[in-house]
Write a protein that holds these residues in place. Structure first.
Motif, PDB file in Angstrom:
ATOM      1  N   PRO A  22     -18.935  40.918 -38.587  1.00  0.00           N
ATOM      2  CA  PRO A  22     -19.635  39.708 -39.048  1.00  0.00           C
ATOM      3  C   PRO A  22     -20.528  39.098 -37.970  1.00  0.00           C
ATOM      4  CG  PRO A  22     -17.322  39.637 -39.690  1.00  0.00           C
ATOM      5  CD  PRO A  22     -17.468  40.784 -38.744  1.00  0.00           C
ATOM      6  N   VAL A  23     -20.078  39.158 -36.703  1.00  0.00           N
ATOM      7  CA  VAL A  23     -20.915  38.637 -35.621  1.00  0.00           C
ATOM      8  C   VAL A  23     -22.220  39.415 -35.543  1.00  0.00           C
ATOM      9  CG1 VAL A  23     -21.091  38.301 -33.125  1.00  0.00           C
ATOM     10  CG2 VAL A  23     -18.934  37.830 -34.288  1.00  0.00           C
ATOM     11  N   LEU A  24     -22.117  40.744 -35.643  1.00  0.00           N
ATOM     12  CA  LEU A  24     -23.315  41.585 -35.578  1.00  0.00           C
ATOM     13  C   LEU A  24     -24.321  41.193 -36.653  1.00  0.00           C
ATOM     14  CD1 LEU A  24     -24.979  44.011 -34.633  1.00  0.00           C
ATOM     15  CD2 LEU A  24     -23.569  45.453 -36.130  1.00  0.00           C
ATOM     16  N   PHE A  25     -23.851  41.064 -37.887  1.00  0.00           N
ATOM     17  CA  PHE A  25     -24.783  40.760 -38.975  1.00  0.00           C
ATOM     18  C   PHE A  25     -25.358  39.350 -38.850  1.00  0.00           C
ATOM     19  CE2 PHE A  25     -22.684  44.415 -41.022  1.00  0.00           C
ATOM     20  CZ  PHE A  25     -23.824  45.114 -41.397  1.00  0.00           C
ATOM     21  N   SER A  26     -24.584  38.427 -38.302  1.00  0.00           N
ATOM     22  CA  SER A  26     -25.125  37.082 -38.099  1.00  0.00           C
ATOM     23  C   SER A  26     -26.187  37.092 -37.003  1.00  0.00           C
ATOM     24  CB  SER A  26     -24.005  36.093 -37.747  1.00  0.00           C
ATOM     25  OG  SER A  26     -23.408  36.404 -36.503  1.00  0.00           O
ATOM     26  N   ALA A 152     -21.454  24.011 -33.478  1.00  0.00           N
ATOM     27  CA  ALA A 152     -20.510  24.307 -34.561  1.00  0.00           C
ATOM     28  C   ALA A 152     -20.144  25.787 -34.585  1.00  0.00           C
ATOM     29  CB  ALA A 152     -21.096  23.881 -35.899  1.00  0.00           C
ATOM     30  N   PHE A 153     -21.124  26.669 -34.362  1.00  0.00           N
ATOM     31  CA  PHE A 153     -20.836  28.106 -34.303  1.00  0.00           C
ATOM     32  C   PHE A 153     -19.896  28.404 -33.146  1.00  0.00           C
ATOM     33  CE2 PHE A 153     -24.522  30.396 -36.694  1.00  0.00           C
ATOM     34  CZ  PHE A 153     -24.200  29.680 -37.844  1.00  0.00           C
ATOM     35  N   GLY A 154     -20.069  27.717 -32.007  1.00  0.00           N
ATOM     36  CA  GLY A 154     -19.158  27.910 -30.883  1.00  0.00           C
ATOM     37  C   GLY A 154     -17.730  27.562 -31.251  1.00  0.00           C
ATOM     38  N   LEU A 166     -21.595  33.858 -40.163  1.00  0.00           N
ATOM     39  CA  LEU A 166     -22.360  34.888 -40.861  1.00  0.00           C
ATOM     40  C   LEU A 166     -22.935  34.342 -42.160  1.00  0.00           C
ATOM     41  CD1 LEU A 166     -23.331  37.756 -41.541  1.00  0.00           C
ATOM     42  CD2 LEU A 166     -21.018  38.217 -42.418  1.00  0.00           C
ATOM     43  N   TYR A 167     -22.089  33.695 -42.971  1.00  0.00           N
ATOM     44  CA  TYR A 167     -22.553  33.164 -44.252  1.00  0.00           C
ATOM     45  C   TYR A 167     -23.662  32.130 -44.037  1.00  0.00           C
ATOM     46  CZ  TYR A 167     -18.187  35.260 -45.945  1.00  0.00           C
ATOM     47  OH  TYR A 167     -17.162  36.133 -46.233  1.00  0.00           O
ATOM     48  N   VAL A 168     -23.477  31.264 -43.045  1.00  0.00           N
ATOM     49  CA  VAL A 168     -24.483  30.240 -42.768  1.00  0.00           C
ATOM     50  C   VAL A 168     -25.790  30.894 -42.325  1.00  0.00           C
ATOM     51  CG1 VAL A 168     -25.095  28.295 -41.280  1.00  0.00           C
ATOM     52  CG2 VAL A 168     -22.782  28.463 -42.209  1.00  0.00           C
ATOM     53  N   ALA A 169     -25.697  31.852 -41.394  1.00  0.00           N
ATOM     54  CA  ALA A 169     -26.903  32.494 -40.858  1.00  0.00           C
ATOM     55  C   ALA A 169     -27.675  33.223 -41.947  1.00  0.00           C
ATOM     56  CB  ALA A 169     -26.525  33.453 -39.736  1.00  0.00           C
ATOM     57  N   GLY A 209     -28.361  24.511 -42.918  1.00  0.00           N
ATOM     58  CA  GLY A 209     -27.367  25.286 -42.176  1.00  0.00           C
ATOM     59  C   GLY A 209     -26.511  24.418 -41.277  1.00  0.00           C
ATOM     60  N   ALA A 210     -27.141  23.440 -40.604  1.00  0.00           N
ATOM     61  CA  ALA A 210     -26.387  22.552 -39.723  1.00  0.00           C
ATOM     62  C   ALA A 210     -25.371  21.723 -40.508  1.00  0.00           C
ATOM     63  CB  ALA A 210     -27.343  21.630 -38.968  1.00  0.00           C
ATOM     64  N   ALA A 211     -25.788  21.202 -41.661  1.00  0.00           N
ATOM     65  CA  ALA A 211     -24.866  20.414 -42.487  1.00  0.00           C
ATOM     66  C   ALA A 211     -23.672  21.252 -42.917  1.00  0.00           C
ATOM     67  CB  ALA A 211     -25.608  19.868 -43.707  1.00  0.00           C
ATOM     68  N   TRP A 212     -23.916  22.492 -43.276  1.00  0.00           N
ATOM     69  CA  TRP A 212     -22.842  23.387 -43.700  1.00  0.00           C
ATOM     70  C   TRP A 212     -21.888  23.672 -42.539  1.00  0.00           C
ATOM     71  CZ3 TRP A 212     -24.034  28.757 -46.389  1.00  0.00           C
ATOM     72  CH2 TRP A 212     -22.823  29.375 -46.738  1.00  0.00           C
ATOM     73  N   ALA A 213     -22.441  24.047 -41.385  1.00  0.00           N
ATOM     74  CA  ALA A 213     -21.605  24.415 -40.243  1.00  0.00           C
ATOM     75  C   ALA A 213     -20.808  23.222 -39.721  1.00  0.00           C
ATOM     76  CB  ALA A 213     -22.472  24.999 -39.136  1.00  0.00           C
TER      77      ALA A 213
END
Length: 454
Positions: A22-26, A152-154, A166-169, A209-213
């Motif tokens: 998932p990290v790779l695809f994001s 948030a990703f961190g 991944l979903y957010v990206a 994306g920020a609101a979601w994360a």
């Protein structure tokens, strides 16, 4: 201290791959969108396309300064997660989000009036200057969203939730592409906005994306009763170390491009083709680094040095194997790459340099892997010092190259291979045997201490 139950202890290889994919695809999502952005804007003409390049370079150069909001937060949250200290994870997440919002607003307030000056510094003039300044000016409205998403990703990756980023990206980048088509060219009641539409598409998708994360991490960890303001200085010190490290990395890559350009048009074109492929392969290696950071942070926080060392072995093993596979793939893909990316006159200088770039992949894999492992132990200053040593030697090597030599581009990539080798050697030696004040060496009771740097 007993190790909290973790899938890695039972199925280390499956766990690593399950987290890394998932990290790779994001990571891949953003450059793919960048290519689509470029394709859309290219239809507007050369000036808007050049403006997009100028604006993207300015903004990316500024935003990477704040990578510590993601990297430092991921380490703090991963170690807290390993200790079972949800309160500390909640406080550090709150602090990182507050700092991201504050820095984002400051970037907007400072960057907006300086957009024209930034375009001027990048050499834009006339219509190109106007288009670039417009793009940069609008993109600043997304600055708080970009930094909030980094933080948030961190946190999410520190909690070993690799799927939500991944979903957010993917969603953000898909929305960006859809809005590009609508806002750049217009449709129905929406007028065509050109380069301004490309900027607006990015800003809108970034805020969604920020609101979601941010909503996800707040639901998961809750809001802190207080912010650990005293910890802000430590995050800023991490930011300083990462700033120096990333700045030197960028400097070396810029100097390689400069040297290749001085060789001539053929050398510059061949170097650009190699560099594009090399940067893409780095995404595969970075996925293991990000995952290794979270796993090591977890076990260091749990006080289980044995499992942390096991993570190091598994991550380095998979990274090295991937590096060998990437190098072999590059070697075998020589013909198609020449056909697709290399002008006919540049093929002769391309081939020996391409072979050296392919041979560098296993060492590059160890460099990336150990970077991630040391991020997990918060050994940021050591990585900074390693980059200082590697870039000092690499820069000296580049300055010694005679650009009139028939194999000058191959020499550029030989120096690059050496630069990678120095970083890999520093990274590996810190773990095996554990040089310096290394958390990887010494008695087990040192695990839960603050990791010394230097």
């Amino acid at each position: 201290m007993n190790t909290p139950p973790h899938p890695f202890t039972r199925r280390p290889h499956r766990t690593l791959i399950g987290l890394s994919v998932p990290v790779l695809f994001s990571l891949v999502a953003e450059p793919v969108t960048g290519l689509v952005d470029t394709a859309f804007v290219a239809r507007l003409g050369a000036t808007p396309l050049a403006a997009l390049g100028v604006g993207t370079m300015v903004l990316s150069s500024v935003f990477w300064i704040f990578n510590f909001l993601g990297v430092g937060t991921q380490t703090e949250v991963a170690q807290a997660h390993g200790r079972g200290d949800a309160a500390h994870a909640r406080r550090m997440n709150g602090l990182a989000l507050a700092m991201a919002a504050g820095f984002g607003v400051l970037l907007l307030l400072a960057g907006y009036p300086l957009s024209g000056a930034a375009a001027t510094v990048m050499g834009a003039a006339g219509d190109l200057h106007e288009a670039a300044a417009t793009y940069i000016r609008l993109r600043w409205f997304g600055a708080p969203a970009v930094l909030l998403t980094l933080a948030a990703f961190g946190t999410l990756r520190g909690l070993q939730d690799m799927r939500t980023p991944l979903y957010v990206a993917v969603t953000v980048n898909a929305l960006n592409i859809a809005l590009d088509a609508l806002l750049i060219f217009g449709a129905g009641p929406v007028p065509p906005l050109g380069i301004a539409g490309a900027a607006a598409a990015s800003v809108v998708s970034q805020w969604i994306g920020a609101a979601w994360a941010v909503g996800t991490v707040l639901r998961r960890l809750g809001r802190p009763a207080r912010l650990p303001v005293g910890e802000a200085l430590r995050l800023l010190r991490v930011g300083g170390d990462l700033f120096v490290r990333t700045g030197l990395l960028t400097l070396f890559l810029v100097l390689t491009t400069r040297t290749a350009t001085r060789i001539g048009a053929e050398g510059g074109a061949a170097h650009q083709a190699i560099r594009q492929v090399w940067m893409f392969t780095a995404l595969f290696l970075d996925a293991f680094a990000v995952t290794g950071q979270s796993l090591v942070g977890f076990f260091i926080g749990a006080g289980d040095r044995a499992q942390a060392r096991r993570v190091a072995r598994v991550v380095c093993g998979w990274s090295l194997g991937t590096g060998v596979a990437l190098g072999l793939a590059m070697w075998l893909a020589e013909g198609p790459v020449i056909h697709l990316l290399v002008p006919a006159g540049a093929a002769a200088v391309f081939v020996p340099a391409w072979h050296l770039a392919a041979l560098s992949q296993p060492l590059n894999a160890l460099s990336f892997a150990t970077d991630g492992l040391h991020w997990g132990t918060a050994d940021f200053r050591y990585l900074r010092n390693a980059m200082i040593a590697a870039t000092t030697l690499g820069t000296a090597g580049l300055l010694l190259i005679d650009v009139r030599h028939p194999q000058a581009l191959a020499l550029v990539w030989a120096v690059t291979l050496g630069w990678i080798a120095v970083r890999a050697a520093f990274g590996v030696a810190r773990i095996w045997p554990g040089v310096g004040r290394s958390v990887w060496a010494g008695p087990a009771q040192r695990v839960n201490e603050r990791v010394p740097s230097g």
